[in-house]
Design a protein around this motif. Structure first.
Motif, PDB file in Angstrom:
ATOM      1  N   THR A   1      58.623  27.351  41.712  1.00 51.39           N
ATOM      2  CA  THR A   1      59.487  26.538  40.739  1.00 51.39           C
ATOM      3  C   THR A   1      58.663  25.628  39.674  1.00 51.39           C
ATOM      4  OG1 THR A   1      61.293  26.461  42.138  1.00 51.39           O
ATOM      5  CG2 THR A   1      61.108  24.874  40.473  1.00 51.39           C
TER       6      THR A   1
ATOM      7  N   TRP B   1      52.456  26.374  41.381  1.00 46.00           N
ATOM      8  CA  TRP B   1      53.570  27.191  40.538  1.00 46.00           C
ATOM      9  C   TRP B   1      52.606  27.889  39.354  1.00 46.00           C
ATOM     10  CZ3 TRP B   1      54.364  25.646  35.089  1.00 46.00           C
ATOM     11  CH2 TRP B   1      53.854  24.682  34.805  1.00 46.00           C
TER      12      TRP B   1
ATOM     13  N   ASP C   1      60.783  21.087  36.879  1.00 46.99           N
ATOM     14  CA  ASP C   1      61.961  21.414  37.395  1.00 46.99           C
ATOM     15  C   ASP C   1      62.045  20.543  38.905  1.00 46.99           C
ATOM     16  OD1 ASP C   1      62.517  22.639  35.216  1.00 46.99           O
ATOM     17  OD2 ASP C   1      62.092  24.592  36.371  1.00 46.99           O
ATOM     18  N   VAL C   2      60.955  19.975  39.189  1.00 47.75           N
ATOM     19  CA  VAL C   2      61.129  19.622  40.599  1.00 47.75           C
ATOM     20  C   VAL C   2      60.860  18.086  40.878  1.00 47.75           C
ATOM     21  CG1 VAL C   2      60.094  20.020  42.859  1.00 47.75           C
ATOM     22  CG2 VAL C   2      60.084  21.893  41.450  1.00 47.75           C
TER      23      VAL C   2
ATOM     24  N   GLU D   1      63.018  15.500  42.461  1.00 50.63           N
ATOM     25  CA  GLU D   1      64.105  16.187  43.064  1.00 50.63           C
ATOM     26  C   GLU D   1      63.556  16.540  44.601  1.00 50.63           C
ATOM     27  OE1 GLU D   1      66.728  17.165  41.546  1.00 50.63           O
ATOM     28  OE2 GLU D   1      66.068  16.017  39.972  1.00 50.63           O
TER      29      GLU D   1
ATOM     30  N   VAL E   1      62.124  18.602  47.328  1.00 49.63           N
ATOM     31  CA  VAL E   1      61.264  19.914  47.334  1.00 49.63           C
ATOM     32  C   VAL E   1      61.919  20.793  48.197  1.00 49.63           C
ATOM     33  CG1 VAL E   1      59.389  18.616  46.697  1.00 49.63           C
ATOM     34  CG2 VAL E   1      59.756  18.912  48.984  1.00 49.63           C
TER      35      VAL E   1
ATOM     36  N   LYS F   1      67.796  24.322  33.080  1.00 44.83           N
ATOM     37  CA  LYS F   1      66.354  23.695  33.610  1.00 44.83           C
ATOM     38  C   LYS F   1      65.353  23.221  32.520  1.00 44.83           C
ATOM     39  CE  LYS F   1      66.679  25.863  38.160  1.00 44.83           C
ATOM     40  NZ  LYS F   1      67.382  24.733  38.696  1.00 44.83           N
TER      41      LYS F   1
ATOM     42  N   TRP G   1      51.497  21.011  44.492  1.00 45.90           N
ATOM     43  CA  TRP G   1      52.840  21.444  44.097  1.00 45.90           C
ATOM     44  C   TRP G   1      52.371  23.085  43.328  1.00 45.90           C
ATOM     45  CZ3 TRP G   1      57.439  21.910  46.034  1.00 45.90           C
ATOM     46  CH2 TRP G   1      58.380  22.768  45.342  1.00 45.90           C
TER      47      TRP G   1
ATOM     48  N   ALA H   1      64.794  22.079  48.255  1.00 44.12           N
ATOM     49  CA  ALA H   1      65.544  22.843  47.469  1.00 44.12           C
ATOM     50  C   ALA H   1      64.813  23.816  46.479  1.00 44.12           C
ATOM     51  CB  ALA H   1      66.748  22.185  46.791  1.00 44.12           C
ATOM     52  N   HIS H   2      63.524  23.515  46.406  1.00 40.98           N
ATOM     53  CA  HIS H   2      62.627  24.415  45.541  1.00 40.98           C
ATOM     54  C   HIS H   2      61.537  25.319  46.224  1.00 40.98           C
ATOM     55  CE1 HIS H   2      64.817  22.772  42.346  1.00 40.98           C
ATOM     56  NE2 HIS H   2      65.023  21.400  42.993  1.00 40.98           N
TER      57      HIS H   2
ATOM     58  N   LYS I   1      60.101  31.355  46.906  1.00 34.38           N
ATOM     59  CA  LYS I   1      61.036  32.375  47.247  1.00 34.38           C
ATOM     60  C   LYS I   1      60.359  33.549  47.238  1.00 34.38           C
ATOM     61  CE  LYS I   1      65.026  29.600  46.052  1.00 34.38           C
ATOM     62  NZ  LYS I   1      64.331  28.166  45.869  1.00 34.38           N
TER      63      LYS I   1
END
Length: 342
Positions: free
Chosen positions: A147, A204, A151-152, A155, A157, A45, A202, A159-160, A163
């Motif tokens: 994330t 992070w 990296d996003v 893409e 979101v 990544k 987002w 999947a990210h 967690k």
């Protein structure tokens, strides 16, 4: 000069389509470098390669960035809250970052005020220190893993999502803030003007990342985070050069040099095939061809070419390797693994 060249976006991000997207690209110098160098597939990544480049265990700039922006950080925990645009594409929700949007400070202030009113009972405080730089702070650790933005972008979101133990709680917060932003009058006005809505943020960047270090004496990059890490590592830092000739003028005697070229990054992230192929043509002319010539002439001691993604790879060359004419050039399309489960 020993040159490490990190080119995000050099490898097309969708492995199933990568070879087809790159098919027919005329990049003779890059093909020579790939064919005659020591080539290894190294999926990674963007954030992982950034951490490696600066000797970090994690990419976690939120608290430091908040302090640099003039916020009082003591006694609170911090996340970057990057304004963005979500585009629903069939069963995917694709993230675009602030780079595609023009945001006014009054818009940022209005949206953040609404977020603060909604999340006050949850102990969240949003801050817009500039139109495109937002933060959220809280009194307790997040309890989740987030994330990094790089990296996003481009893409899905889904999947990210956050967690960890509190991941579901933060996913709920994301859903709530997206619903609030989706119906906000400021976004109604933006859409009437034909501008993308600021319909998500987002989250992070929390945690402790340690002190950056660098094996290079000089780091040249336009990415703000790379520039920040290089300064903190105590090495020479500047913007990425226009071409290899400019690099030779600026850092001919620098020893180890690390350059990040993001010419192909955004086209790859946003799946702009034409823009990506054009970007690689520009890189061939300004970088790959003169680098190949410099290696053959012994004016460059070593090249380490690195890119990220599922089809990420590393190619290492020394001057003598460029004269191994029995090693055939390898096109970019041929680099991608035939087994797409890799």
């Amino acid at each position: 000069m020993q040159l490490s060249l990190f080119i995000p976006g050099l490898a097309w991000p969708d492995l199933y389509a990568a070879a087809e997207v790159a098919r027919g690209l005329e990049l003779p110098a890059l093909s020579a470098l790939l064919g005659r160098g020591e080539l290894a597939l190294t999926p990674a990544k963007f954030s992982e390669l950034t951490a490696i480049a600066f000797g970090l265990r994690d990419i976690a700039p939120a608290r430091r960035a908040a302090e640099d922006a003039g916020l009082a950080v003591e006694g609170r925990y911090w996340l970057l809250a990057e304004p963005g645009h979500l585009r629903i594409d069939r069963d995917r929700a694709m993230l675009a970052d602030v780079g595609i949007m023009a945001i006014g400070q009054s818009e940022a202030d209005g949206l953040v005020a609404s977020l603060n009113a909604h999340f006050a009972e949850d102990g969240l405080a949003f801050h817009a220190t500039s139109p495109g730089r937002w933060f959220v702070s809280m009194t307790e650790p997040t309890g989740a893993h987030f994330t990094p933005l790089d990296d996003v972008v481009g893409e899905d979101v889904n999947a990210h999502l956050p967690k960890g133990g509190a991941g579901l709680k933060w996913s709920r917060f994301l859903n709530e803030l997206q619903m609030l932003l989706y119906t906000h009058p400021i976004n109604d006005e933006r859409e009437m003007r034909g501008e993308p809505a600021i319909n998500t943020v987002w989250l992070w960047g929390d945690g402790e990342e340690g002190q950056p270090s660098s094996a290079a004496q000089t780091v040249l990059a336009d990415h703000p985070l790379w520039q920040d890490y290089a300064r903190r590592a105590g090495v020479t830092v500047d913007a990425a050069p226009f071409d290899f000739a400019a690099l030779q003028d600026a850092a001919a005697n620098a020893g180890k040099v690390l350059v990040m070229l993001d010419t192909a990054h955004a086209p790859a992230q946003y799946r702009d095939v034409y823009g990506w192929r054009e970007a690689l043509t520009v890189l061939e002319e300004r970088w790959f061809a003169p680098i190949h010539q410099a290696l053959r002439a012994g004016k460059l001691k070593e090249l380490n070419l690195v890119c990220h993604g599922d089809a990420g790879f590393t190619a290492t060359l020394t001057p003598g390797m460029t004269w191994k004419l029995w090693r055939r050039p390898k096109t970019l399309a041929a680099v991608y693994p035939a087994d797409q489960s890799v």
